[in-house]
Design a protein around this motif. Structure first.
Motif, mmCIF file in Angstrom:
data_model
loop_
_atom_site.group_PDB
_atom_site.id
_atom_site.type_symbol
_atom_site.label_atom_id
_atom_site.label_comp_id
_atom_site.label_asym_id
_atom_site.label_seq_id
_atom_site.Cartn_x
_atom_site.Cartn_y
_atom_site.Cartn_z
ATOM 1 N N GLN A 136 -1.062 13.089 -17.010
ATOM 2 C CA GLN A 136 -2.393 12.496 -16.905
ATOM 3 C C GLN A 136 -2.404 11.167 -16.177
ATOM 4 O OE1 GLN A 136 -3.874 12.323 -20.907
ATOM 5 N NE2 GLN A 136 -4.591 14.432 -20.851
ATOM 6 N N HIS A 137 -1.312 10.419 -16.256
ATOM 7 C CA HIS A 137 -1.281 9.077 -15.675
ATOM 8 C C HIS A 137 -0.028 8.863 -14.839
ATOM 9 C CE1 HIS A 137 -3.596 8.763 -19.505
ATOM 10 N NE2 HIS A 137 -4.473 8.271 -18.660
ATOM 11 N N SER A 138 0.268 9.811 -13.978
ATOM 12 C CA SER A 138 1.460 9.715 -13.148
ATOM 13 C C SER A 138 1.421 8.467 -12.276
ATOM 14 C CB SER A 138 1.555 10.950 -12.250
ATOM 15 O OG SER A 138 2.521 10.757 -11.253
ATOM 16 N N ASP A 139 2.559 7.806 -12.152
ATOM 17 C CA ASP A 139 2.654 6.655 -11.261
ATOM 18 C C ASP A 139 2.681 7.078 -9.801
ATOM 19 O OD1 ASP A 139 2.609 4.772 -13.241
ATOM 20 O OD2 ASP A 139 4.782 4.722 -13.467
ATOM 21 N N ALA A 140 3.032 8.319 -9.547
ATOM 22 C CA ALA A 140 3.180 8.777 -8.167
ATOM 23 C C ALA A 140 1.948 9.502 -7.640
ATOM 24 C CB ALA A 140 4.389 9.695 -8.059
ATOM 25 N N LEU A 141 1.282 10.266 -8.483
ATOM 26 C CA LEU A 141 0.160 11.089 -8.019
ATOM 27 C C LEU A 141 -1.066 10.911 -8.904
ATOM 28 C CD1 LEU A 141 1.980 14.506 -7.430
ATOM 29 C CD2 LEU A 141 1.555 12.709 -5.764
ATOM 30 N N SER A 201 -1.418 9.789 -1.927
ATOM 31 C CA SER A 201 -0.754 8.769 -2.733
ATOM 32 C C SER A 201 0.071 7.819 -1.866
ATOM 33 C CB SER A 201 0.170 9.429 -3.754
ATOM 34 O OG SER A 201 0.894 8.446 -4.444
ATOM 35 N N ASN A 202 -0.060 6.545 -2.138
ATOM 36 C CA ASN A 202 0.792 5.572 -1.461
ATOM 37 C C ASN A 202 1.804 4.977 -2.450
ATOM 38 O OD1 ASN A 202 -0.895 4.007 -2.991
ATOM 39 N ND2 ASN A 202 -1.708 2.798 -1.306
ATOM 40 N N ARG A 203 1.874 5.573 -3.651
ATOM 41 C CA ARG A 203 2.797 5.095 -4.678
ATOM 42 C C ARG A 203 4.009 6.011 -4.857
ATOM 43 N NH1 ARG A 203 -2.062 5.396 -7.347
ATOM 44 N NH2 ARG A 203 -1.157 6.886 -8.781
ATOM 45 N N ARG A 204 4.009 7.156 -4.215
ATOM 46 C CA ARG A 204 5.116 8.094 -4.419
ATOM 47 C C ARG A 204 6.391 7.561 -3.774
ATOM 48 N NH1 ARG A 204 5.087 10.206 0.526
ATOM 49 N NH2 ARG A 204 3.058 10.396 1.477
ATOM 50 N N LYS A 205 7.527 8.022 -4.303
ATOM 51 C CA LYS A 205 8.820 7.530 -3.833
ATOM 52 C C LYS A 205 9.510 8.506 -2.883
ATOM 53 C CE LYS A 205 9.553 4.849 -7.994
ATOM 54 N NZ LYS A 205 10.362 4.676 -9.187
ATOM 55 N N SER A 206 9.024 9.719 -2.778
ATOM 56 C CA SER A 206 9.640 10.698 -1.888
ATOM 57 C C SER A 206 8.552 11.345 -1.033
ATOM 58 C CB SER A 206 10.417 11.740 -2.695
ATOM 59 O OG SER A 206 9.554 12.446 -3.550
ATOM 60 N N SER A 207 8.910 12.405 -0.327
ATOM 61 C CA SER A 207 7.954 13.077 0.552
ATOM 62 C C SER A 207 6.823 13.694 -0.270
ATOM 63 C CB SER A 207 8.667 14.169 1.352
ATOM 64 O OG SER A 207 9.015 15.249 0.502
ATOM 65 N N PRO A 208 5.680 13.937 0.370
ATOM 66 C CA PRO A 208 4.573 14.577 -0.364
ATOM 67 C C PRO A 208 4.983 15.930 -0.963
ATOM 68 C CG PRO A 208 3.775 13.706 1.705
ATOM 69 C CD PRO A 208 5.264 13.545 1.723
ATOM 70 N N TYR A 209 5.741 16.707 -0.209
ATOM 71 C CA TYR A 209 6.179 18.015 -0.707
ATOM 72 C C TYR A 209 7.009 17.858 -1.983
ATOM 73 C CZ TYR A 209 8.903 22.278 -1.182
ATOM 74 O OH TYR A 209 9.502 23.406 -1.680
#
Length: 94
Positions: free
Chosen positions: A15-20, A46-54
């Motif tokens: 519900q509250h992912s830091d990445a998505l 998302s501009n908070r994710r640490k890896s590729s969108p996939y």
């Protein structure tokens, strides 16, 4: 008591992912393609994710399937497994 904490922890992650930023109840939908499209949109925005969108989208889907575990109805688990294939298609990784 530990089980209750675990349930809250995994629910909080989806519900509250830091990445998505996920759409509400996205993993409860019946259409694997719709789930995949939504995850792709969330991951690409998302501009908070640490890896590729996939990788971020696939990780969140896999996390949900694994965390829901035996509480997930067989029909919904099949939909989510098919959503993995749809997600691969969405990102051109067939």
């Amino acid at each position: 008591m530990a089980t209750k904490t675990k349930e809250k922890w995994s629910k909080d992650v989806t519900q509250h992912s830091d990445a998505l930023d996920l759409e509400a109840n996205i993993f409860e939908r019946d259409d694997p393609h719709e789930i995949a499209r939504s995850l792709r949109r969330s991951a690409e925005r998302s501009n908070r994710r640490k890896s590729s969108p996939y990788r971020s989208a696939m990780s969140m889907l896999t996390f949900y399937i694994n965390r829901a575990g035996s509480n997930l109805p067989a029909k919904q688990k099949q939909v989510l497994e098919r959503a993995k294939d749809e997600l691969r298609k969405e990102f051109g990784r067939t």
